[in-house]
Scaffold this motif. Structure first.
Motif, PDB file in Angstrom:
ATOM      1  N   ARG A   1       0.048   2.787 -13.268  1.00 40.51           N
ATOM      2  CA  ARG A   1       0.973   1.996 -12.477  1.00 40.51           C
ATOM      3  C   ARG A   1       0.624   0.519 -12.570  1.00 40.51           C
ATOM      4  O   ARG A   1      -0.552   0.136 -12.610  1.00 40.51           O
ATOM      5  CB  ARG A   1       0.951   2.449 -11.015  1.00 40.51           C
ATOM      6  CG  ARG A   1       1.355   3.905 -10.802  1.00 40.51           C
ATOM      7  CD  ARG A   1       2.824   4.112 -11.105  1.00 40.51           C
ATOM      8  NE  ARG A   1       3.675   3.327 -10.228  1.00 40.51           N
ATOM      9  CZ  ARG A   1       4.053   3.720  -9.009  1.00 40.51           C
ATOM     10  NH1 ARG A   1       3.646   4.878  -8.509  1.00 40.51           N
ATOM     11  NH2 ARG A   1       4.846   2.950  -8.282  1.00 40.51           N
TER      12      ARG A   1
ATOM     13  N   ASP B   1       3.065  11.047  -3.462  1.00 41.24           N
ATOM     14  CA  ASP B   1       4.205  10.138  -3.398  1.00 41.24           C
ATOM     15  C   ASP B   1       5.266  10.688  -4.348  1.00 41.24           C
ATOM     16  O   ASP B   1       5.348  10.294  -5.509  1.00 41.24           O
ATOM     17  CB  ASP B   1       3.787   8.720  -3.786  1.00 41.24           C
ATOM     18  CG  ASP B   1       4.894   7.695  -3.543  1.00 41.24           C
ATOM     19  OD1 ASP B   1       6.055   8.114  -3.394  1.00 41.24           O
ATOM     20  OD2 ASP B   1       4.582   6.495  -3.506  1.00 41.24           O
TER      21      ASP B   1
ATOM     22  N   ALA C   1       7.657   8.194  -5.947  1.00 32.35           N
ATOM     23  CA  ALA C   1       7.102   7.455  -7.089  1.00 32.35           C
ATOM     24  C   ALA C   1       7.115   8.319  -8.349  1.00 32.35           C
ATOM     25  O   ALA C   1       7.396   7.825  -9.450  1.00 32.35           O
ATOM     26  CB  ALA C   1       5.682   6.998  -6.776  1.00 32.35           C
ATOM     27  N   SER C   2       6.822   9.609  -8.186  1.00 31.46           N
ATOM     28  CA  SER C   2       6.854  10.518  -9.337  1.00 31.46           C
ATOM     29  C   SER C   2       8.252  10.575  -9.937  1.00 31.46           C
ATOM     30  O   SER C   2       8.422  10.560 -11.170  1.00 31.46           O
ATOM     31  CB  SER C   2       6.409  11.918  -8.920  1.00 31.46           C
ATOM     32  OG  SER C   2       5.059  11.915  -8.506  1.00 31.46           O
TER      33      SER C   2
ATOM     34  N   GLU D   1      10.552   8.257  -9.704  1.00 31.78           N
ATOM     35  CA  GLU D   1      10.865   6.958 -10.279  1.00 31.78           C
ATOM     36  C   GLU D   1      10.259   6.811 -11.668  1.00 31.78           C
ATOM     37  O   GLU D   1      10.927   6.370 -12.619  1.00 31.78           O
ATOM     38  CB  GLU D   1      10.343   5.846  -9.362  1.00 31.78           C
ATOM     39  CG  GLU D   1      10.572   4.447  -9.909  1.00 31.78           C
ATOM     40  CD  GLU D   1       9.896   3.378  -9.079  1.00 31.78           C
ATOM     41  OE1 GLU D   1      10.189   2.192  -9.294  1.00 31.78           O
ATOM     42  OE2 GLU D   1       9.045   3.725  -8.224  1.00 31.78           O
TER      43      GLU D   1
ATOM     44  N   ARG E   1      -2.244   7.132  -5.105  1.00 32.92           N
ATOM     45  CA  ARG E   1      -2.606   5.793  -4.650  1.00 32.92           C
ATOM     46  C   ARG E   1      -3.893   5.793  -3.827  1.00 32.92           C
ATOM     47  O   ARG E   1      -4.679   4.840  -3.871  1.00 32.92           O
ATOM     48  CB  ARG E   1      -1.456   5.189  -3.836  1.00 32.92           C
ATOM     49  CG  ARG E   1      -1.608   3.711  -3.525  1.00 32.92           C
ATOM     50  CD  ARG E   1      -0.380   3.197  -2.790  1.00 32.92           C
ATOM     51  NE  ARG E   1       0.797   3.230  -3.634  1.00 32.92           N
ATOM     52  CZ  ARG E   1       1.186   2.212  -4.412  1.00 32.92           C
ATOM     53  NH1 ARG E   1       0.468   1.090  -4.429  1.00 32.92           N
ATOM     54  NH2 ARG E   1       2.273   2.292  -5.136  1.00 32.92           N
TER      55      ARG E   1
END
Length: 305
Positions: free
Chosen positions: A40, A189, A192-193, A195, A274
């Motif tokens: 990321r 998350d 986020a995965s 995205e 994160r």
């Protein structure tokens, strides 16, 4: 600074950098079928804020780097037998890409951090091109030996499925895989995965590159003997809850590399949540600084090497 294509030997690699080019370089090598987006941007920025020039890139056959579309991925039978008949390349070729990228960026050497298959590539680079590796961090990876680091049966069943072909199906498949391999000790998350999976499909709709990378891993076989040639200061990081690469793979890697230290992280699976970032940034930067200073970092090593 934005993505850019650069010639690295016989391939073009898409890469992106963070931080001051005058700072010591950290090269991040991503794993199977995963684009550089798996590192990321915020994670890269954390490393850069510690005083490092951070480089992430798409391995060959994923993202915007060169694809080997004229080679078919291995069949299910070839995967079961671990004998690809016509691999397009090996892990050593992929390590050559990493060396070529450093050359193209006018970098004599870098601190190299690899995750999963990226750990295998980083290991191969350190073994074959020691002058390129100032320190090595191998995360959730293995040696290629058949008795260690094997995936859980649920993961094997998942990998045996044909690849998803549409954007929506690819996103859902990625979420389903994360259901199996995520770190149970850290918050997920899912947004986020989704995205990252969607962005990855938009950058590269080729669904067959990961299969060719699997063939490269199988064709490279057991690399234990070659790991004994590694001279770079090495840290091996592995999660105790890894279902993709069993923790035995990390233990075997640390045992095979002279002087390597093993750091086991409770509750870590086969992802980079994160909540893990502060610890990983600490481990990576301490390893790099200690290597540059010529001494071992003062970090506990649960499980020992």
């Amino acid at each position: 600074m934005g993505e850019a294509l650069i010639a690295a030997g016989d391939v073009e690699l898409c890469h992106e950098t963070f931080g001051d080019p005058a700072d010591p370089a950290i090269l991040l090598v991503m794993g199977l079928g995963t684009q550089m987006l798996g590192w990321r941007a915020e994670f890269c920025e954390l490393l850069a804020a510690e005083g490092f020039h951070v480089i992430r890139y798409d391995n060959r056959d994923v993202g915007r780097s060169t694809h080997f579309s004229d080679h078919a991925p291995p069949t299910l039978l070839e995967m079961v037998l671990r004998r690809p008949r016509n691999p397009a390349y090996t892990l050593e070729d992929m390590a050559g890409d990493a060396a070529g990228l450093l050359d193209a960026l006018d970098l004599r050497a870098a601190h190299v951090v690899g995750i999963s298959m990226g750990g295998m590539i980083a290991q191969a680079l350190a073994a074959r091109r020691p002058e390129k590796v100032r320190s090595l961090v191998s995360i959730m990876s293995t040696t290629g030996a058949g008795r260690v680091g094997q995936p859980h049966l649920r993961v094997m069943a998942f990998l045996a499925r044909p690849p998803a072909m549409t954007r929506d199906a690819t996103v859902e498949r990625n979420v389903a895989l994360q259901d199996v391999i995520h770190s149970p000790g850290f918050e997920r998350d899912v947004a986020a995965s989704r995205e990252i999976a969607a962005l990855s499909f938009d950058r590269d709709p080729d669904r067959r590159g990961a299969g060719r990378q699997i063939a490269a891993i199988m064709a490279s076989g057991d690399r234990t003997a070659s790991l004994a040639r590694i001279t770079a200061p090495t840290l091996v990081i592995h999660g105790t809850a890894d279902r993709m690469v069993a923790v035995s793979g990390g233990r075997a890697t640390a045992k095979a590399i002279p002087g390597a230290r093993l750091e086991l992280i409770e509750g870590m699976g086969h992802d980079l949540p994160r909540g893990l970032w502060p610890r990983l940034v600490q481990l990576i930067t301490e390893q790099a600084r200690a290597a540059d200073a010529g001494h071992a970092p003062a970090v506990a090593s649960p499980g020992g090497a």
